[in-house]
Design a protein around this motif. Structure first.
Motif, PDB file in Angstrom:
ATOM      1  N   SER A  40     109.424  71.273  20.924  1.00  0.00           N
ATOM      2  CA  SER A  40     107.814  70.903  21.422  1.00  0.00           C
ATOM      3  C   SER A  40     107.987  69.837  22.248  1.00  0.00           C
ATOM      4  O   SER A  40     107.298  69.733  23.467  1.00  0.00           O
ATOM      5  N   GLU A  41     108.718  68.408  22.682  1.00  0.00           N
ATOM      6  CA  GLU A  41     108.701  67.402  23.421  1.00  0.00           C
ATOM      7  C   GLU A  41     109.284  68.020  24.760  1.00  0.00           C
ATOM      8  O   GLU A  41     108.930  67.517  26.110  1.00  0.00           O
ATOM      9  N   ASP A  42     110.824  69.053  24.680  1.00  0.00           N
ATOM     10  CA  ASP A  42     110.777  69.730  25.628  1.00  0.00           C
ATOM     11  C   ASP A  42     109.826  70.297  27.065  1.00  0.00           C
ATOM     12  O   ASP A  42     109.682  69.887  28.309  1.00  0.00           O
ATOM     13  N   LEU A  43     109.010  71.073  25.954  1.00  0.00           N
ATOM     14  CA  LEU A  43     108.099  71.904  26.378  1.00  0.00           C
ATOM     15  C   LEU A  43     107.082  71.494  27.536  1.00  0.00           C
ATOM     16  O   LEU A  43     106.287  71.110  28.691  1.00  0.00           O
ATOM     17  N   CYS A  44     106.297  69.522  26.681  1.00  0.00           N
ATOM     18  CA  CYS A  44     105.418  68.824  27.274  1.00  0.00           C
ATOM     19  C   CYS A  44     106.219  68.005  27.958  1.00  0.00           C
ATOM     20  O   CYS A  44     105.392  68.548  29.517  1.00  0.00           O
ATOM     21  N   PHE A  45     107.096  68.287  28.204  1.00  0.00           N
ATOM     22  CA  PHE A  45     107.920  67.239  29.495  1.00  0.00           C
ATOM     23  C   PHE A  45     108.030  68.341  30.885  1.00  0.00           C
ATOM     24  O   PHE A  45     107.908  68.414  31.760  1.00  0.00           O
ATOM     25  N   SER A  46     108.464  69.446  30.311  1.00  0.00           N
ATOM     26  CA  SER A  46     108.543  71.036  30.938  1.00  0.00           C
ATOM     27  C   SER A  46     106.901  71.056  31.958  1.00  0.00           C
ATOM     28  O   SER A  46     107.402  70.876  33.039  1.00  0.00           O
ATOM     29  N   LEU A  47     106.181  71.068  30.839  1.00  0.00           N
ATOM     30  CA  LEU A  47     104.656  71.623  31.392  1.00  0.00           C
ATOM     31  C   LEU A  47     104.072  70.174  32.789  1.00  0.00           C
ATOM     32  O   LEU A  47     104.149  70.845  33.632  1.00  0.00           O
ATOM     33  N   GLN A  48     104.397  69.159  32.193  1.00  0.00           N
ATOM     34  CA  GLN A  48     104.128  68.110  33.059  1.00  0.00           C
ATOM     35  C   GLN A  48     104.943  67.795  34.358  1.00  0.00           C
ATOM     36  O   GLN A  48     104.298  67.326  34.912  1.00  0.00           O
ATOM     37  N   GLU A  49     106.171  67.855  33.645  1.00  0.00           N
ATOM     38  CA  GLU A  49     106.563  67.386  35.415  1.00  0.00           C
ATOM     39  C   GLU A  49     106.817  68.896  36.746  1.00  0.00           C
ATOM     40  O   GLU A  49     106.797  68.504  37.734  1.00  0.00           O
ATOM     41  N   THR A  50     106.578  70.190  35.699  1.00  0.00           N
ATOM     42  CA  THR A  50     105.844  70.762  36.173  1.00  0.00           C
ATOM     43  C   THR A  50     104.888  70.671  36.988  1.00  0.00           C
ATOM     44  O   THR A  50     104.446  71.319  39.120  1.00  0.00           O
ATOM     45  N   LEU A  51     103.712  70.905  36.490  1.00  0.00           N
ATOM     46  CA  LEU A  51     102.681  70.311  37.254  1.00  0.00           C
ATOM     47  C   LEU A  51     102.121  69.673  38.276  1.00  0.00           C
ATOM     48  O   LEU A  51     101.604  69.835  39.379  1.00  0.00           O
ATOM     49  N   PHE A  52     102.853  68.773  38.435  1.00  0.00           N
ATOM     50  CA  PHE A  52     102.880  66.848  39.041  1.00  0.00           C
ATOM     51  C   PHE A  52     104.156  67.320  40.483  1.00  0.00           C
ATOM     52  O   PHE A  52     102.834  66.895  40.772  1.00  0.00           O
ATOM     53  N   SER A  53     104.316  68.281  40.151  1.00  0.00           N
ATOM     54  CA  SER A  53     105.069  68.381  41.194  1.00  0.00           C
ATOM     55  C   SER A  53     104.127  69.242  42.195  1.00  0.00           C
ATOM     56  O   SER A  53     104.504  68.987  43.584  1.00  0.00           O
ATOM     57  N   MET A  54     103.495  69.648  41.650  1.00  0.00           N
ATOM     58  CA  MET A  54     102.559  70.523  42.440  1.00  0.00           C
ATOM     59  C   MET A  54     101.513  69.853  43.134  1.00  0.00           C
ATOM     60  O   MET A  54     101.641  70.350  44.899  1.00  0.00           O
ATOM     61  N   LEU A  55     101.384  69.200  42.336  1.00  0.00           N
ATOM     62  CA  LEU A  55     100.232  69.086  42.652  1.00  0.00           C
ATOM     63  C   LEU A  55     100.556  67.281  43.891  1.00  0.00           C
ATOM     64  O   LEU A  55      99.848  66.816  45.274  1.00  0.00           O
ATOM     65  N   VAL A  56     101.670  66.278  43.593  1.00  0.00           N
ATOM     66  CA  VAL A  56     102.583  65.898  45.135  1.00  0.00           C
ATOM     67  C   VAL A  56     102.027  66.942  46.407  1.00  0.00           C
ATOM     68  O   VAL A  56     102.433  65.775  47.047  1.00  0.00           O
TER      69      VAL A  56
END
Length: 306
Positions: A226-242
């Motif tokens: 679950s921690e891996d999925l949280c990390f992956s989702l957060q990184e992907t979403l925030f990279s798009m916003l950046v």
């Protein structure tokens, strides 16, 4: 000196803040928290706000050391937001305005976030990344107006995080996004997810559908945690916003980025207590508007969800 009291209650937080010429005198708040796996419904949220709003109002005045006679203007969130909570807060603000004999001012929730961010950070002319449960926009000020340079074409980034939190039963206390962030710190494996940037706009619904479908399969088979999925989702979403924020900065020739909204409470931003919905931000935007000569007549003091 101008003193403005602000009422905010567009979602699951009810807050009342008092501003005096850029100084935050008080800013009490209550949050409606639901059990893990559940979102908050408008009717239940409004019921929560009705139960506590007068207590919060009393706290705001006591913490500021002021009486109703000291207030110059009553500001409230006109929208956007959830209908039932907005109506609850608008009703109280209208009543207080008439009882105290003070002018009323309907404030745009988004502008409240931006003006509070400008006050706290002393940013001059920033490119604004507004990220919350209901909004995802890149905004800049141009020709006397805030203009949207890019936005989500479906759901907001905060809504995406909240709905993922429900899928894997992450607690809503203090907020789903905060708990996702803490779990993401323990993630070590990056799971590749769809990355959807369309010009200056972003799309999150496809990512959410993908990870909702993949989560149960990958977790049950032991492919990731679950921690891996949280990390992956957060990184992907925030990279798009950046990406879209940097593009807006280049277009506007801006050297500053201001991150506002509830998702701004993540470790990538400061001023936690002013990022999440609060009454002081409505008071600050109301202060700016009131000083420029604006007021809202009683017959115009409706709310708008959009």
């Amino acid at each position: 000196m101008t003193v403005v009291i602000g009422f905010e209650g567009s979602a699951n937080k009810i807050g009342i803040g008092i501003i005096r010429d850029g100084e935050v005198l008080s800013n009490p708040r209550r949050t409606y928290i639901t059990p893990p796996g559940q979102g908050f419904l408008p009717s239940d949220t409004a019921r929560h706000h009705r139960a506590v709003i007068l207590t919060v109002l009393k706290e705001a005045l006591e913490q500021a050391g002021l009486k109703p006679a000291d207030i110059d203007c009553v500001a409230y969130t006109k929208g956007p937001g959830m209908g039932a909570p907005l109506v609850t807060v608008a009703l109280v603000a209208r009543t207080v305005s008439q009882l105290w004999g003070k002018p009323l001012l309907g404030v745009n929730h988004c502008i409240g976030h931006i003006e509070m961010g400008r006050l706290i950070t002393k940013a001059n002319n920033p490119t604004v990344l507004y990220v919350s449960g209901g909004n995802t926009q890149v905004i800049a000020y141009s020709e006397r107006r805030y203009r949207i340079f890019g936005e989500t074409i479906d759901i907001a980034v905060g809504n995406c995080l909240d709905r993922f939190a429900r899928v894997i039963k992450i607690s809503n206390d203090p907020s789903p996004g905060y708990n996702i962030e803490q779990m993401a710190k323990k993630g070590s494996q990056y799971v590749e997810l769809p990355y959807t940037v369309k010009g200056m706009d972003v799309s999150f619904s496809g990512i959410l559908s993908y990870i909702e479908d993949a989560a149960h399969k990958m977790l049950s088979s032991g492919q990731c945690t679950s921690e891996d999925l949280c990390f992956s989702l957060q990184e992907t979403l925030f990279s798009m916003l950046v990406e879209i924020t940097e593009r807006a900065m280049a277009h506007c020739g801006s050297q500053e980025v201001l991150i506002v909204g509830g998702v701004g409470c993540n470790k990538y931003a400061e001023a936690f207590k002013f990022c999440i919905d609060n009454g002081a931000m409505i008071a600050q935007a109301g202060w700016e508007m009131f000083r420029s000569g604006q007021v809202t007549e009683l017959e115009d003091s409706w709310i708008t969800q959009r």
